[in-house]
Motif scaffolding. Structure first.
Motif, PDB file in Angstrom:
ATOM      1  N   ARG A  51       0.796  -1.050   0.206  1.00 17.44           N
ATOM      2  CA  ARG A  51       0.094  -0.053   0.079  1.00 17.44           C
ATOM      3  C   ARG A  51       0.938   1.194   0.207  1.00 17.44           C
ATOM      4  O   ARG A  51       1.872   1.335   0.745  1.00 17.44           O
ATOM      5  CB  ARG A  51      -0.813   0.120   1.106  1.00 17.44           C
ATOM      6  CG  ARG A  51      -2.001   1.042   1.430  1.00 17.44           C
ATOM      7  CD  ARG A  51      -2.809   0.944   2.435  1.00 17.44           C
ATOM      8  NE  ARG A  51      -2.033   1.671   3.466  1.00 17.44           N
ATOM      9  CZ  ARG A  51      -2.726   1.827   4.809  1.00 17.44           C
ATOM     10  NH1 ARG A  51      -3.839   1.436   4.756  1.00 17.44           N
ATOM     11  NH2 ARG A  51      -1.922   2.511   5.599  1.00 17.44           N
ATOM     12  N   PHE A  52       0.431   2.195  -0.826  1.00 18.28           N
ATOM     13  CA  PHE A  52       1.381   3.306  -0.899  1.00 18.28           C
ATOM     14  C   PHE A  52       0.205   4.577  -0.363  1.00 18.28           C
ATOM     15  O   PHE A  52      -0.937   4.450  -1.092  1.00 18.28           O
ATOM     16  CB  PHE A  52       1.610   3.808  -2.200  1.00 18.28           C
ATOM     17  CG  PHE A  52       2.892   2.972  -2.680  1.00 18.28           C
ATOM     18  CD1 PHE A  52       4.194   3.078  -2.447  1.00 18.28           C
ATOM     19  CD2 PHE A  52       2.341   1.568  -3.330  1.00 18.28           C
ATOM     20  CE1 PHE A  52       5.162   2.177  -2.886  1.00 18.28           C
ATOM     21  CE2 PHE A  52       3.354   0.533  -3.674  1.00 18.28           C
ATOM     22  CZ  PHE A  52       4.640   1.118  -3.552  1.00 18.28           C
ATOM     23  N   GLU A  53       0.667   5.687   0.323  1.00 18.19           N
ATOM     24  CA  GLU A  53      -0.134   6.628   0.732  1.00 18.19           C
ATOM     25  C   GLU A  53       0.602   7.863  -0.044  1.00 18.19           C
ATOM     26  O   GLU A  53       1.643   8.190   0.079  1.00 18.19           O
ATOM     27  CB  GLU A  53      -0.416   6.872   2.210  1.00 18.19           C
ATOM     28  CG  GLU A  53      -0.990   5.562   2.829  1.00 18.19           C
ATOM     29  CD  GLU A  53      -1.552   5.779   4.282  1.00 18.19           C
ATOM     30  OE1 GLU A  53      -1.228   7.289   4.577  1.00 18.19           O
ATOM     31  OE2 GLU A  53      -1.622   4.944   4.876  1.00 18.19           O
TER      32      GLU A  53
ATOM     33  N   ARG B 279      -4.850  12.136  -8.950  1.00 21.59           N
ATOM     34  CA  ARG B 279      -3.561  11.710  -8.114  1.00 21.59           C
ATOM     35  C   ARG B 279      -3.258  10.327  -7.945  1.00 21.59           C
ATOM     36  O   ARG B 279      -1.967   9.959  -8.004  1.00 21.59           O
ATOM     37  CB  ARG B 279      -3.686  12.507  -6.753  1.00 21.59           C
ATOM     38  CG  ARG B 279      -2.399  12.400  -5.880  1.00 21.59           C
ATOM     39  CD  ARG B 279      -1.034  12.529  -6.738  1.00 21.59           C
ATOM     40  NE  ARG B 279       0.091  12.497  -5.763  1.00 21.59           N
ATOM     41  CZ  ARG B 279       1.406  12.226  -6.283  1.00 21.59           C
ATOM     42  NH1 ARG B 279       1.723  11.997  -7.667  1.00 21.59           N
ATOM     43  NH2 ARG B 279       2.162  11.808  -5.177  1.00 21.59           N
ATOM     44  N   SER B 280      -4.319   9.510  -7.558  1.00 23.60           N
ATOM     45  CA  SER B 280      -4.197   8.102  -7.764  1.00 23.60           C
ATOM     46  C   SER B 280      -3.422   7.574  -8.974  1.00 23.60           C
ATOM     47  O   SER B 280      -2.634   6.590  -8.677  1.00 23.60           O
ATOM     48  CB  SER B 280      -5.618   7.376  -7.138  1.00 23.60           C
ATOM     49  OG  SER B 280      -6.089   7.983  -6.059  1.00 23.60           O
ATOM     50  N   GLN B 281      -4.258   7.944  -9.938  1.00 21.72           N
ATOM     51  CA  GLN B 281      -3.376   7.457 -11.254  1.00 21.72           C
ATOM     52  C   GLN B 281      -2.227   7.764 -11.465  1.00 21.72           C
ATOM     53  O   GLN B 281      -1.495   7.027 -11.828  1.00 21.72           O
ATOM     54  CB  GLN B 281      -4.338   7.892 -12.365  1.00 21.72           C
ATOM     55  CG  GLN B 281      -5.802   7.527 -12.324  1.00 21.72           C
ATOM     56  CD  GLN B 281      -6.859   8.082 -13.312  1.00 21.72           C
ATOM     57  OE1 GLN B 281      -6.755   9.300 -13.484  1.00 21.72           O
ATOM     58  NE2 GLN B 281      -7.973   7.378 -13.602  1.00 21.72           N
ATOM     59  N   GLU B 282      -1.787   9.009 -11.107  1.00 21.92           N
ATOM     60  CA  GLU B 282      -0.332   9.504 -11.331  1.00 21.92           C
ATOM     61  C   GLU B 282       0.576   8.561 -10.357  1.00 21.92           C
ATOM     62  O   GLU B 282       1.662   8.296 -10.835  1.00 21.92           O
ATOM     63  CB  GLU B 282      -0.207  11.047 -10.560  1.00 21.92           C
ATOM     64  CG  GLU B 282      -0.926  11.991 -11.701  1.00 21.92           C
ATOM     65  CD  GLU B 282      -0.658  13.519 -10.923  1.00 21.92           C
ATOM     66  OE1 GLU B 282      -0.618  13.505  -9.896  1.00 21.92           O
ATOM     67  OE2 GLU B 282      -1.266  14.368 -11.796  1.00 21.92           O
ATOM     68  N   MET B 283       0.126   8.414  -9.126  1.00 20.79           N
ATOM     69  CA  MET B 283       0.716   7.472  -8.280  1.00 20.79           C
ATOM     70  C   MET B 283       1.135   5.944  -8.854  1.00 20.79           C
ATOM     71  O   MET B 283       2.038   5.468  -8.733  1.00 20.79           O
ATOM     72  CB  MET B 283       0.136   7.461  -6.750  1.00 20.79           C
ATOM     73  CG  MET B 283       0.107   8.513  -6.054  1.00 20.79           C
ATOM     74  SD  MET B 283      -0.925   8.536  -4.656  1.00 20.79           S
ATOM     75  CE  MET B 283      -0.239   7.154  -3.703  1.00 20.79           C
TER      76      MET B 283
END
Length: 64
Positions: free
Chosen positions: A19-21, A36-40
């Motif tokens: 998991r990444f926050e 932002r989630s898609q960029e991550m």
């Protein structure tokens, strides 16, 4: 406000996920959080060059 998170699971071992926050947010709208989630996910894909599944979550933060 929303906090972006993603979970990455390698297809070779789907029971072991990471998991990444996000460290840049929070974001005022769900849409901005989703972007932002898609960029991550794109950034993480370069770190894990194996077939994997990605899931995202935009957690709504409550004010205290």
């Amino acid at each position: 406000m929303f906090k972006a998170m993603i979970m990455v699971c390698a297809l070779s071992s789907p029971e072991e996920c990471v998991r990444f926050e996000d460290t840049l947010g929070p974001y005022p709208t769900y849409g901005e959080c989703k972007v932002r989630s898609q960029e991550m996910a794109t950034g993480v894909a370069t770190m894990f060059p194996v077939p994997a599944t990605y899931a995202f979550k935009c957690k709504e933060l409550t004010s205290t």
